[in-house]
Design a protein around this motif. Structure first.
Motif, PDB file in Angstrom:
ATOM      1  N   GLY A 186       0.819  -1.204   0.000  1.00 34.28           N
ATOM      2  CA  GLY A 186       0.000   0.000   0.000  1.00 34.28           C
ATOM      3  C   GLY A 186       0.850   1.251   0.000  1.00 34.28           C
ATOM      4  O   GLY A 186       0.610   2.198  -0.764  1.00 34.28           O
ATOM      5  N   ALA A 187       1.859   1.259   0.840  1.00 30.51           N
ATOM      6  CA  ALA A 187       2.766   2.412   0.891  1.00 30.51           C
ATOM      7  C   ALA A 187       3.500   2.584  -0.429  1.00 30.51           C
ATOM      8  O   ALA A 187       3.741   3.710  -0.877  1.00 30.51           O
ATOM      9  N   SER A 188       3.853   1.473  -1.075  1.00 29.04           N
ATOM     10  CA  SER A 188       4.589   1.550  -2.334  1.00 29.04           C
ATOM     11  C   SER A 188       3.765   2.220  -3.430  1.00 29.04           C
ATOM     12  O   SER A 188       4.263   3.074  -4.164  1.00 29.04           O
ATOM     13  N   VAL A 189       2.506   1.837  -3.539  1.00 26.31           N
ATOM     14  CA  VAL A 189       1.638   2.432  -4.548  1.00 26.31           C
ATOM     15  C   VAL A 189       1.399   3.916  -4.244  1.00 26.31           C
ATOM     16  O   VAL A 189       1.228   4.729  -5.153  1.00 26.31           O
ATOM     17  N   ALA A 190       1.435   4.284  -2.965  1.00 26.76           N
ATOM     18  CA  ALA A 190       1.128   5.654  -2.560  1.00 26.76           C
ATOM     19  C   ALA A 190       2.311   6.610  -2.667  1.00 26.76           C
ATOM     20  O   ALA A 190       2.135   7.822  -2.484  1.00 26.76           O
ATOM     21  N   LEU A 191       3.511   6.110  -2.957  1.00 20.56           N
ATOM     22  CA  LEU A 191       4.702   6.963  -2.914  1.00 20.56           C
ATOM     23  C   LEU A 191       4.597   8.223  -3.779  1.00 20.56           C
ATOM     24  O   LEU A 191       4.940   9.319  -3.308  1.00 20.56           O
ATOM     25  N   PRO A 192       4.156   8.139  -5.053  1.00 23.60           N
ATOM     26  CA  PRO A 192       4.066   9.377  -5.836  1.00 23.60           C
ATOM     27  C   PRO A 192       3.128  10.404  -5.207  1.00 23.60           C
ATOM     28  O   PRO A 192       3.442  11.603  -5.177  1.00 23.60           O
ATOM     29  N   ASP A 193       1.974   9.959  -4.696  1.00 15.80           N
ATOM     30  CA  ASP A 193       1.017  10.885  -4.079  1.00 15.80           C
ATOM     31  C   ASP A 193       1.564  11.471  -2.780  1.00 15.80           C
ATOM     32  O   ASP A 193       1.345  12.660  -2.484  1.00 15.80           O
ATOM     33  N   ILE A 194       2.264  10.661  -1.997  1.00 13.52           N
ATOM     34  CA  ILE A 194       2.852  11.149  -0.748  1.00 13.52           C
ATOM     35  C   ILE A 194       3.886  12.234  -1.054  1.00 13.52           C
ATOM     36  O   ILE A 194       3.929  13.280  -0.401  1.00 13.52           O
ATOM     37  N   GLY A 195       4.725  11.978  -2.060  1.00 13.65           N
ATOM     38  CA  GLY A 195       5.741  12.954  -2.425  1.00 13.65           C
ATOM     39  C   GLY A 195       5.143  14.283  -2.836  1.00 13.65           C
ATOM     40  O   GLY A 195       5.630  15.353  -2.434  1.00 13.65           O
ATOM     41  N   ARG A 196       4.080  14.240  -3.634  1.00 20.13           N
ATOM     42  CA  ARG A 196       3.444  15.483  -4.077  1.00 20.13           C
ATOM     43  C   ARG A 196       2.752  16.201  -2.931  1.00 20.13           C
ATOM     44  O   ARG A 196       2.861  17.426  -2.783  1.00 20.13           O
ATOM     45  N   ASP A 197       2.030  15.452  -2.096  1.00 15.57           N
ATOM     46  CA  ASP A 197       1.242  16.071  -1.027  1.00 15.57           C
ATOM     47  C   ASP A 197       2.130  16.664   0.062  1.00 15.57           C
ATOM     48  O   ASP A 197       1.838  17.749   0.595  1.00 15.57           O
ATOM     49  N   LEU A 198       3.213  15.975   0.413  1.00 17.57           N
ATOM     50  CA  LEU A 198       4.078  16.436   1.499  1.00 17.57           C
ATOM     51  C   LEU A 198       5.323  17.157   0.974  1.00 17.57           C
ATOM     52  O   LEU A 198       6.215  17.480   1.767  1.00 17.57           O
ATOM     53  N   ASP A 199       5.358  17.415  -0.321  1.00 15.63           N
ATOM     54  CA  ASP A 199       6.467  18.147  -0.943  1.00 15.63           C
ATOM     55  C   ASP A 199       7.806  17.493  -0.574  1.00 15.63           C
ATOM     56  O   ASP A 199       8.736  18.158  -0.101  1.00 15.63           O
ATOM     57  N   ALA A 200       7.905  16.188  -0.805  1.00 16.57           N
ATOM     58  CA  ALA A 200       9.089  15.427  -0.430  1.00 16.57           C
ATOM     59  C   ALA A 200       9.822  14.937  -1.669  1.00 16.57           C
ATOM     60  O   ALA A 200       9.205  14.602  -2.688  1.00 16.57           O
ATOM     61  N   GLY A 201      11.150  14.881  -1.592  1.00 13.98           N
ATOM     62  CA  GLY A 201      11.962  14.353  -2.670  1.00 13.98           C
ATOM     63  C   GLY A 201      12.008  12.844  -2.641  1.00 13.98           C
ATOM     64  O   GLY A 201      11.416  12.188  -1.770  1.00 13.98           O
ATOM     65  N   LEU A 202      12.764  12.280  -3.595  1.00 10.97           N
ATOM     66  CA  LEU A 202      12.824  10.826  -3.721  1.00 10.97           C
ATOM     67  C   LEU A 202      13.371  10.167  -2.460  1.00 10.97           C
ATOM     68  O   LEU A 202      12.833   9.158  -1.991  1.00 10.97           O
ATOM     69  N   ALA A 203      14.432  10.735  -1.880  1.00  7.92           N
ATOM     70  CA  ALA A 203      15.018  10.133  -0.679  1.00  7.92           C
ATOM     71  C   ALA A 203      14.007  10.099   0.461  1.00  7.92           C
ATOM     72  O   ALA A 203      13.892   9.113   1.197  1.00  7.92           O
ATOM     73  N   GLY A 204      13.260  11.185   0.620  1.00  9.46           N
ATOM     74  CA  GLY A 204      12.275  11.245   1.698  1.00  9.46           C
ATOM     75  C   GLY A 204      11.180  10.203   1.563  1.00  9.46           C
ATOM     76  O   GLY A 204      10.827   9.527   2.538  1.00  9.46           O
ATOM     77  N   VAL A 205      10.644  10.065   0.346  1.00 11.93           N
ATOM     78  CA  VAL A 205       9.559   9.094   0.175  1.00 11.93           C
ATOM     79  C   VAL A 205      10.088   7.660   0.202  1.00 11.93           C
ATOM     80  O   VAL A 205       9.350   6.740   0.573  1.00 11.93           O
TER      81      VAL A 205
END
Length: 472
Positions: free
Chosen positions: A33-52
């Motif tokens: 679930g977290a894996s599928v959500a990574l792009p949305d999490i990055g956009r919503d929390l303004d996070a880079g690749l390392a963060g997500v």
């Protein structure tokens, strides 16, 4: 059969099965679930690749790191007690993660969830082994494997549906709510522990946990900081030094949480190697393939999750058939074939590209899934059967540590390759070339592992390895 602990007699094998299987379902569901959500999490929390990446890596790293400690604690303090504690931690961190507004907070909560998952998973295997015996144990572990398959098979599609309808926060809230149901069943579970008490191996726990976290830190942050950055060099050097310390600590303990004597058994070592290799191929694909399908191919999260059913569906059906298969052919042969099939599927999956059709991916994804499905449950059963009953949780902890450490390092390594080839953006064309390089590497490693596993597990089933006696 009734299980007696103190003045309480509990005789609820069906309840044990339900509680263990439900908790087991949640763990792969939380990962996918977290894996599928990574792009949305990055956009919503303004996070880079390392963060997500730490949303997945933090969970997996602590999951793997605390497996050994959780197994030892379950043997010492009681399997039901540690199981309940782990489920409670998993539920609480999931609920808090669902409302997190900062990527650092979410990463920290995911790491905490991994601690809870480690305690729940190790104790769950030991609870099954303690409650069921003979043919009933084989059936129970077949269901155990099928349940993992359900989590893997439907986790991506369920996560995609939740994201499309409720947003990415639902992929953390839903498993947490289900974990609360498991907690309600805990009073009906039997308690058991190792007959001889010992001390908790804090030096081993700390050295192993720190080593793995530093190793993951090096791989995740390497592309961002630069591979020659002093922080990365120190992280890798310190990880290696701590692993040496860990090995020395465990060799000197009379009751180690990581019993190196078990690794002296070629069969047990082969089982661990097979488990580690299979997940090192499967899990990175579960993590990064959804991002590829959404950002490069252009699928929605729901469609990308549904596509991954091709990869995970065999893990749903095959574990139950493996019990029948092992009556016809040796279990060791099934394990070797499963690793080899995964290697073939990884090589075949290099057909992917920006304009690939789902039909073209069906063959390779199904092939990898068949290899995984043949081994799920069977590996756990063989590993636990290879150790003394008093060390059941420790044996489960060791194979799960091999599995989780392998998948965690593999996720980090694959992420480092993709970050380097895409400048941290996971966009084509670098994403395609990087992922193809990863797949060819996976195929080569898995093929070599299949040969080595064949050598290690070819012997007849051994007498279970007894609990460790004092060593100096």
């Amino acid at each position: 059969m009734a299980v007696r602990t103190g003045r309480i007699v509990r005789n609820h094998p069906a309840v044990v099965l339900v509680a263990v299987l439900l908790s087991t379902l949640l763990l792969p569901l939380s990962l996918t679930g977290a894996s599928v959500a990574l792009p949305d999490i990055g956009r919503d929390l303004d996070a880079g690749l390392a963060g997500v990446q730490w949303v997945v890596n933090g969970y997996n790293a602590t999951f793997a790191s605390f497996m050994l400690a959780a197994g030892a604690l379950a043997d010492l303090l009681g399997r039901r007690r540690v199981f309940a504690t782990g489920v409670a931690i998993f539920a609480g961190s999931g609920l808090l993660g669902a409302v997190a507004g900062d990527i650092l907070l979410l990463d920290a909560l995911r790491a905490l969830a991994g601690v809870g998952a480690a305690a729940a998973a190790t104790s769950a295997s030991a609870l099954l082994a303690g409650m069921f015996h003979g043919p009933a144990r084989a059936r129970a572990f077949s269901l155990f494997g099928t349940t993992i398959g359900v989590g893997l098979a439907f986790g991506p599609s369920i996560a995609g549906l939740l994201i499309d309808t409720l947003g990415w926060r639902a992929v953390f809230a839903a498993p947490a709510v289900a974990a609360l149901v498991v907690l309600a069943l805990v009073p009906l579970l039997p308690e058991s522990r190792a007959p001889h008490s010992g001390r908790i191996d804090w030096p081993g726990t700390v050295s192993f946990t720190a080593a793995l976290l530093l190793l993951i830190f090096g791989f995740v942050q390497g592309p961002e900081f630069g591979w020659h950055d002093p922080r990365i060099i120190v992280a890798f050097a310190a990880a290696l030094a701590l692993l040496v310390v860990f090995a020395r600590v465990e060799r000197r303990r009379a009751d180690p949480m990581f019993d190196l004597a078990l690794l002296a058994s070629p069969r047990f070592l082969g089982i661990c190697l097979a488990a580690a290799t299979i997940v090192a191929v499967l899990v990175p694909l579960l993590v990064y393939l959804p991002s590829y399908l959404t950002t490069v191919v252009g699928l929605t999260p729901g469609t990308a999750g549904a596509t991954l059913i091709l990869l995970t569906a065999p893990t749903l059906a095959l574990p139950m058939l493996t019990g029948v298969l092992t009556r016809l052919v040796p279990a060791a042969l099934v394990i070797v074939v499963s690793v080899a099939v995964v290697a073939v599927g990884a090589a075949w999956a290099t057909v992917l590209g920006p304009h690939v059709h789902v039909a073209a991916l069906a063959g390779p994804l199904l092939t990898i899934g068949v290899g995984v499905g043949l081994s799920i449950g069977l590996l756990d059963q063989l590993a636990i059967s290879s150790v003394a009953a008093s060390r059941a949780a420790t044996g489960a902890g060791m194979i799960n540590t091999a599995r989780l450490a392998s998948e965690t390092v593999a996720i980090a390594v694959v992420g480092a390759v993709l970050a380097s080839t895409t400048a941290g953006r996971l966009a084509d064309p670098g994403f395609t070339s990087g992922l193809r390089t990863v797949l060819w590497s996976m195929a080569g490693v898995a093929l070599a592992a299949a040969v080595l596993v064949a050598v290690l597990v070819r012997r007849a089933a051994p007498t279970p390895v007894p609990a460790t006696v004092g060593r100096h």
